[in-house]
Scaffold this motif. Structure first.
Motif: not given
Length: 234
Positions: A109-115
């Motif tokens: 989730r956070n990896l995708m959000f930051l991307s």
């Protein structure tokens, strides 16, 4: 400073206590606020309404972006996206196990959000991204650790035009080393509208007070000597 010269920051805004406090920090730092939130089919969809209210409170509703990532519900693998997995009840905050990755962790989730936030930031000319990760009261989430943020920062610098040109977008984590009590104190000092937020994973009008997120929030307000302004079930 003119509108064209103003410095801008994208804030990953969930409508919860931490991300809303990040709005306060970004505003205090003099940034024009560009909030972005994500509809990923989460159980606690009430946070989407709260995020919009927070954006309105800060007078930036016209910049508020809501990105749909419904496929995360299709993927499942988390109590927040799969109705077959119950949100655990926690007797008290002492039972929150920070050494174990909980079932409320959403894969990637956070990896995708930051991307996605990086794409938004580069498009609007923002120099910073604020995210409310916390290394102390973090409930065991691997994508809230300092090591994770440092690696994503490296990739952002390599993968963006502004990074290659020597003006990388920076990830700002003002809550990283704060306790929940510290966060509440700082947010209160900045006038953060905690009455518009929720932290409950169950997503009902009244917070359950029993999930680990509620327990940590209540602990934070209690240790800060403040009364949580939202409603909880009896």
């Amino acid at each position: 400073m003119s509108k064209l010269e103003e410095k801008k920051a994208v804030i990953i805004l969930s409508g919860g206590l931490d991300s809303t406090t990040c709005m306060g920090f970004a505003k205090e730092a003099g940034y024009a606020l560009y909030p972005i939130t994500f509809d990923y089919g989460q159980r606690h969809r009430i946070e989407l309404t709260n995020a919009r209210k927070v954006a309105e409170f800060y007078g930036v509703a016209q910049r508020y972006k809501e990105v749909k990532l419904g496929f995360l519900r299709e993927f499942g693998g988390s109590a927040l996206t799969d109705d077959a997995i119950d949100v655990p009840k926690v007797a008290d905050e002492a039972d929150v196990q920070e050494s174990e990755i909980p079932v409320t962790y959403v894969p990637g989730r956070n990896l995708m959000f930051l991307s996605i936030a990086t794409s938004y930031a580069e498009a609007v000319g923002a120099e910073a991204i604020y995210i409310g990760v916390n290394a102390l009261d973090y409930s065991g989430y691997p994508d809230c650790r300092p090591e994770f943020i440092a690696k994503v920062q490296e990739v952002m610098t390599l993968a963006t035009r502004v990074g290659v040109e020597g003006k990388p977008i920076t990830i700002q984590t003002p809550l990283l080393d704060l306790t929940k009590a510290d966060i509440v104190r700082e947010g209160t000092r900045m006038g953060v509208p905690y009455e518009l937020t929720t932290s409950c994973y169950n997503g009902e009008a009244e917070a359950c007070g029993e999930c680990d997120s509620c327990r940590l929030r209540l602990k934070g307000f209690a240790e800060a000597g403040r009364v949580d302004p939202i409603s909880y079930k009896a």
